[in-house]
Write a protein that holds these residues in place. Structure first.
Motif, PDB file in Angstrom:
ATOM      1  N   GLN A 134       1.127   1.249   2.315  1.00 37.29           N
ATOM      2  CA  GLN A 134       2.009   1.345   1.536  1.00 37.29           C
ATOM      3  C   GLN A 134       2.098   2.621   1.442  1.00 37.29           C
ATOM      4  O   GLN A 134       2.570   3.613   0.329  1.00 37.29           O
ATOM      5  N   HIS A 135       0.865   2.540   0.322  1.00 33.61           N
ATOM      6  CA  HIS A 135       0.140   3.955  -0.917  1.00 33.61           C
ATOM      7  C   HIS A 135       0.069   4.847   0.553  1.00 33.61           C
ATOM      8  O   HIS A 135       0.307   6.241  -0.081  1.00 33.61           O
ATOM      9  N   ALA A 136      -0.326   5.125   2.012  1.00 31.98           N
ATOM     10  CA  ALA A 136      -0.485   5.876   2.688  1.00 31.98           C
ATOM     11  C   ALA A 136       0.566   6.941   2.875  1.00 31.98           C
ATOM     12  O   ALA A 136       0.759   7.815   2.557  1.00 31.98           O
ATOM     13  N   GLU A 137       2.438   5.762   3.169  1.00 31.00           N
ATOM     14  CA  GLU A 137       3.934   6.736   3.003  1.00 31.00           C
ATOM     15  C   GLU A 137       4.121   6.984   1.895  1.00 31.00           C
ATOM     16  O   GLU A 137       4.461   7.957   2.690  1.00 31.00           O
ATOM     17  N   ALA A 138       3.771   6.592   0.347  1.00 32.68           N
ATOM     18  CA  ALA A 138       3.925   6.875  -0.768  1.00 32.68           C
ATOM     19  C   ALA A 138       3.314   8.447  -1.106  1.00 32.68           C
ATOM     20  O   ALA A 138       4.576   9.551  -1.383  1.00 32.68           O
ATOM     21  N   ALA A 139       1.792   8.441  -0.527  1.00 36.58           N
ATOM     22  CA  ALA A 139       0.733  10.007  -0.639  1.00 36.58           C
ATOM     23  C   ALA A 139       2.117  10.856   0.372  1.00 36.58           C
ATOM     24  O   ALA A 139       1.821  11.688  -0.450  1.00 36.58           O
ATOM     25  N   GLU A 140       2.276  10.475   1.287  1.00 44.00           N
ATOM     26  CA  GLU A 140       2.638  11.772   2.783  1.00 44.00           C
ATOM     27  C   GLU A 140       4.666  12.283   2.020  1.00 44.00           C
ATOM     28  O   GLU A 140       5.088  12.937   1.797  1.00 44.00           O
ATOM     29  N   ASP A 141       5.266  11.816   1.186  1.00 43.78           N
ATOM     30  CA  ASP A 141       6.379  11.591   0.663  1.00 43.78           C
ATOM     31  C   ASP A 141       5.993  11.984  -0.366  1.00 43.78           C
ATOM     32  O   ASP A 141       6.446  13.062  -0.767  1.00 43.78           O
ATOM     33  N   HIS A 196       2.638  11.064 -15.719  1.00 47.07           N
ATOM     34  CA  HIS A 196       3.189  11.564 -14.672  1.00 47.07           C
ATOM     35  C   HIS A 196       3.174  10.852 -13.761  1.00 47.07           C
ATOM     36  O   HIS A 196       3.105  11.506 -12.838  1.00 47.07           O
ATOM     37  N   GLY A 197       3.777  10.027 -13.420  1.00 47.40           N
ATOM     38  CA  GLY A 197       3.305   9.449 -11.759  1.00 47.40           C
ATOM     39  C   GLY A 197       4.691  10.075 -11.276  1.00 47.40           C
ATOM     40  O   GLY A 197       5.811   9.568 -11.349  1.00 47.40           O
ATOM     41  N   GLY A 198       4.003   9.873  -9.433  1.00 51.21           N
ATOM     42  CA  GLY A 198       5.039  10.352  -8.909  1.00 51.21           C
ATOM     43  C   GLY A 198       4.563   8.685  -7.907  1.00 51.21           C
ATOM     44  O   GLY A 198       4.797   7.837  -8.469  1.00 51.21           O
ATOM     45  N   LEU A 199       5.632   9.086  -6.361  1.00 54.08           N
ATOM     46  CA  LEU A 199       5.499   7.861  -5.916  1.00 54.08           C
ATOM     47  C   LEU A 199       4.021   6.280  -5.740  1.00 54.08           C
ATOM     48  O   LEU A 199       4.350   5.564  -5.805  1.00 54.08           O
ATOM     49  N   ALA A 200       3.157   7.516  -5.371  1.00 57.95           N
ATOM     50  CA  ALA A 200       1.850   6.913  -4.816  1.00 57.95           C
ATOM     51  C   ALA A 200       1.467   6.611  -6.273  1.00 57.95           C
ATOM     52  O   ALA A 200       1.095   4.925  -5.888  1.00 57.95           O
ATOM     53  N   ALA A 201       1.803   7.255  -6.904  1.00 53.55           N
ATOM     54  CA  ALA A 201       0.806   6.270  -8.537  1.00 53.55           C
ATOM     55  C   ALA A 201       1.532   5.371  -8.954  1.00 53.55           C
ATOM     56  O   ALA A 201       1.133   4.168  -9.359  1.00 53.55           O
ATOM     57  N   ARG A 202       2.990   5.097  -8.269  1.00 56.55           N
ATOM     58  CA  ARG A 202       3.835   4.529  -9.119  1.00 56.55           C
ATOM     59  C   ARG A 202       3.736   2.386  -7.816  1.00 56.55           C
ATOM     60  O   ARG A 202       3.629   1.622  -8.322  1.00 56.55           O
ATOM     61  N   VAL A 203       3.538   3.350  -6.715  1.00 52.24           N
ATOM     62  CA  VAL A 203       2.755   1.906  -5.840  1.00 52.24           C
ATOM     63  C   VAL A 203       1.730   1.539  -6.072  1.00 52.24           C
ATOM     64  O   VAL A 203       1.512   0.384  -6.154  1.00 52.24           O
ATOM     65  N   THR A 204       0.523   2.538  -6.703  1.00 52.22           N
ATOM     66  CA  THR A 204      -0.779   2.042  -6.910  1.00 52.22           C
ATOM     67  C   THR A 204      -0.503   0.802  -8.534  1.00 52.22           C
ATOM     68  O   THR A 204      -1.437   0.423  -8.330  1.00 52.22           O
TER      69      THR A 204
END
Length: 319
Positions: A134-141, A196-204
């Motif tokens: 899930q985190h890897a997909e979020a980081a790609e986005d 300042h959270g993007g998608l990966a930071a929010r998933v984490t």
């Protein structure tokens, strides 16, 4: 309470230009009018399919009923239930494996009974591969969207009186709540100070929230101090529910029955038409087609709506 959160993104050349958000959620406050506080509290636990404990506790507190034993533990169990369920079943990406679904069922079963902290920690550990994907997909986005950093403005207990005053002064406030000059966010990002959270930071942050919730349950069951999850005032309550700060406000008549009732849910703050989600997605490089739809829905997931979010991408003509 059915339906989906509809998000229309107007895009040009893969760039999000404007966002429209349409929520099917209805304000159920009127069903409490004429009832006693005790009747309303029971009704709240049955009326809401999501976060029924938070809703019932908010109703009890707003109507002046005393807190109940194990109130905090019930809120913690409900928070972990909602975060786990949504993380695996609502993520717009790689589907969980059959073993992941079995682990989810085991964890939810534990949370419906007396929670076993060790078993819950083990369940989260077994779900680590899913969370890693899930985190890897979020980081790609994140890499694709190049979200513009925006300092978040979080809803806090210091805002409670302002919110309640606004609820009473404007009956439509619950549909699109906003404080003067602000676009506040509530939920995991607010609790964890994710500025300042993007998608990966929010998933984490979401996974960290689950681990911290188990730790809080362990501490509470071992006799430690209970986290402060419920704020009570004169005729109102604010509950730090799974998805953020939930407000209920109540007026009683001379006979002790409810004469007026107002509430505002976390989703309405985060998905205000000019709120934190809309402002973050505006200007993002979402791409086109299925990729664009998925990226918008994933970012919506990270803001944790109470209902499923469905995106529609509308391509604008070239300037």
């Amino acid at each position: 309470m059915s339906g989906a959160l509809r998000i229309k993104v107007h895009a040009r050349d893969g760039l999000a230009v404007a966002v429209e958000i349409d929520s099917p959620r209805v304000d159920p406050s009127a069903v409490f009018i004429g009832r006693t506080p005790e009747e309303a509290a029971v009704l709240a636990s049955r009326l809401f399919s999501l976060c029924p404990s938070a809703q019932s506790i908010a109703t009890r507190a707003a109507t002046g009923l005393p807190s109940q034993p194990n109130e905090t533990l019930a809120l913690l169990c409900e928070k972990l239930t909602e975060l786990l369920r949504a993380s695996l079943l609502d993520w717009p990406g790689a589907a969980p494996a059959p073993d992941d679904i079995a682990t989810l069922r085991d964890a939810l079963s534990l949370l419906r009974r007396a929670p076993d902290a060790a078993a819950l920690r083990d369940a989260l550990a077994r779900l680590a591969p899913f969370f890693a994907r899930q985190h890897a997909e979020a980081a790609e986005d994140d890499d694709a969207m190049r979200l513009s950093p925006r300092r978040a403005d979080f809803l806090t207990p210091d805002d409670d009186v302002l919110v309640i005053d606004a609820l009473w002064s404007d009956r439509t406030f619950c549909r699109a709540p906003a404080l003067p000059g602000r676009r506040v966010e509530t939920g995991i990002a607010a609790r964890r100070g994710l500025a300042h959270g993007g998608l990966a930071a929010r998933v984490t942050a979401r996974r960290a929230e689950m681990l911290d919730t188990v730790a809080a349950m362990t501490n509470l069951c071992d006799g430690g101090a209970a986290p402060d999850l419920v704020s009570r005032g004169a005729g109102y309550a604010a509950v730090d529910s799974a998805r953020g700060r939930l407000y209920h406000a109540c007026k009683l008549d001379a006979s002790g029955r409810i004469s007026d009732y107002r509430m505002v849910a976390p989703t309405e703050w985060n998905f205000h038409p000019d709120g934190p989600f809309a402002r973050l997605i505006a200007g993002a490089r979402i791409g086109a087609g299925a990729d664009a739809k998925r990226r918008v829905e994933r970012l919506a997931f990270a803001f944790d709506p109470c209902i499923k979010a469905e995106a529609e991408i509308l391509e604008l003509p070239h300037a």
